[in-house]
Design an enzyme around this catalytic site. Structure first.
Site, PDB file in Angstrom:
ATOM      1  N   ASP A 189      32.354  28.001 102.818  1.00  0.00           N
ATOM      2  CA  ASP A 189      31.810  27.604 104.115  1.00  0.00           C
ATOM      3  C   ASP A 189      32.181  26.149 104.444  1.00  0.00           C
ATOM      4  O   ASP A 189      32.405  25.343 103.549  1.00  0.00           O
ATOM      5  CB  ASP A 189      30.282  27.779 104.092  1.00  0.00           C
ATOM      6  CG  ASP A 189      29.678  27.769 105.477  1.00  0.00           C
ATOM      7  OD1 ASP A 189      30.429  27.883 106.464  1.00  0.00           O
ATOM      8  OD2 ASP A 189      28.446  27.631 105.588  1.00  0.00           O
ATOM      9  N   HIS A 224      40.422  26.356 108.876  1.00  0.00           N
ATOM     10  CA  HIS A 224      40.703  27.587 108.124  1.00  0.00           C
ATOM     11  C   HIS A 224      42.042  27.471 107.393  1.00  0.00           C
ATOM     12  O   HIS A 224      42.167  27.929 106.260  1.00  0.00           O
ATOM     13  CB  HIS A 224      40.682  28.799 109.053  1.00  0.00           C
ATOM     14  CG  HIS A 224      39.333  29.044 109.674  1.00  0.00           C
ATOM     15  ND1 HIS A 224      38.175  29.035 108.945  1.00  0.00           N
ATOM     16  CD2 HIS A 224      38.958  29.293 110.962  1.00  0.00           C
ATOM     17  CE1 HIS A 224      37.146  29.264 109.739  1.00  0.00           C
ATOM     18  NE2 HIS A 224      37.592  29.416 110.979  1.00  0.00           N
ATOM     19  N   LEU A 278      43.509  37.374  85.879  1.00  0.00           N
ATOM     20  CA  LEU A 278      42.399  37.110  86.810  1.00  0.00           C
ATOM     21  C   LEU A 278      42.388  38.212  87.861  1.00  0.00           C
ATOM     22  O   LEU A 278      43.442  38.632  88.331  1.00  0.00           O
ATOM     23  CB  LEU A 278      42.612  35.762  87.532  1.00  0.00           C
ATOM     24  CG  LEU A 278      41.599  35.453  88.651  1.00  0.00           C
ATOM     25  CD1 LEU A 278      40.251  35.006  88.066  1.00  0.00           C
ATOM     26  CD2 LEU A 278      42.115  34.367  89.602  1.00  0.00           C
TER      27      LEU A 278
END
Ligand code: FPP
Length: 254
Positions: A34, A51, A145
């Site tokens: 956020d 973004h 991962l």
């Protein structure tokens, strides 16, 4: 297992009072990324620039995560509520998703990262669905991962989908309602087969879950930092892991 590790330490001589690190770090870390918009506004830039900068931060964290022993990293890239944002912002987020899957998949593949996506993927534009599918297929054999991208994801929508699918099994006579337990629900979630998150990180200071992993985060530790997502680095992730190591997880026991 964790409790055993703790008891051994408690019994060992020379261990003073106060919190001490656990032997194991979090296997699954989930992040609410956020603050992109505020980061941009603070710099007099359009929100979409935040973004873009957020994708850079994501790159850094995905690189650092396996080096820090994390096996699963779930990142909240687009929620079921984000469609309500202005069209240009939604378009930018969709383009970034496309670019990320297109340009990053090869590097991630080389680094042993398996890409997975959770959410109502079938509701995304066809190009985004195709790129996600391509990235998932390319990397499906990797195990260093798991990068789990939450896209068009909402915790309530996920539960609704799980309940619908359970109901369909009941209706088809394949499932006895009395046999629906927590494991049965979990096996119908988008995250079926993945461990629950041990640690949820939220950037930009808000103290809420925002419809993220509502079921899976039942016992997760939550760590909130005021840092805006584009400024989040490996050092912040390490700080979160140190804080996690100090927490005592009881899973409802005493
Ligand atoms: C919240 O910041 C962030 C989002 C809604 C999107 C998160 C997306 C990225 C980090 C980049 C995209 C990554 C991929 C892989 C597509 P906000 O805009 O709500 O910030 P604000 O609360 O300051 O307005």
């Amino acid at each position: 297992m964790r409790r055993m590790v703790r008891r051994e330490r408690e019994a060992s001589p020379g261990v003073g009072p106060g919190p001490e690190p656990k032997a194991e770090g979090p296997r699954h870390v989930a992040i609410i990324m956020d603050g992109n918009g505020r980061w941009a506004v603070q710099r007099g830039l359009p929100r979409t620039a935040g973004h873009r900068a957020g994708v850079e931060a994501l790159r850094g964290v995905v690189k650092a995560a396996p080096e820090l022993g994390i096996k699963v990293l779930t990142c909240y890239a687009f929620s079921t509520e984000n469609w309500k944002r202005p069209k240009d912002e939604v378009d930018t987020l969709m383009s970034l998703l496309l670019e990320y899957c297109r340009l990053e998949a090869t590097t991630l593949h080389k680094n042993g990262v398996r890409i997975n996506a959770i959410g109502r993927i079938h509701e995304l534009p066809p190009a985004q669905q195709r790129e996600i599918e391509r990235a998932v297929n390319l990397t499906r054999g990797n195990d260093r991962l798991i990068l789990n991208l939450a896209v068009n994801y909402g915790g309530q929508a996920e539960l609704v989908d799980a309940f619908r699918s359970l109901a369909a099994e009941v209706q088809a006579g394949r499932l006895d309602p009395d046999r629906i337990d927590a494991a049965a629900v979990a096996s119908h979630l988008y995250t079926a087969g993945l461990p629950d998150p041990d640690l949820v990180i939220r950037t930009a200071g808000e103290m809420r879950l925002s419809n993220f992993l509502l079921w899976q985060a039942a016992y997760a530790e939550i760590w909130v930092t005021d840092v805006y997502w584009p400024d989040f680095t490996r050092e912040h992730l390490e700080q979160a892991l140190r804080e996690f190591a100090r927490r005592e997880r009881r899973f409802g026991a005493v």
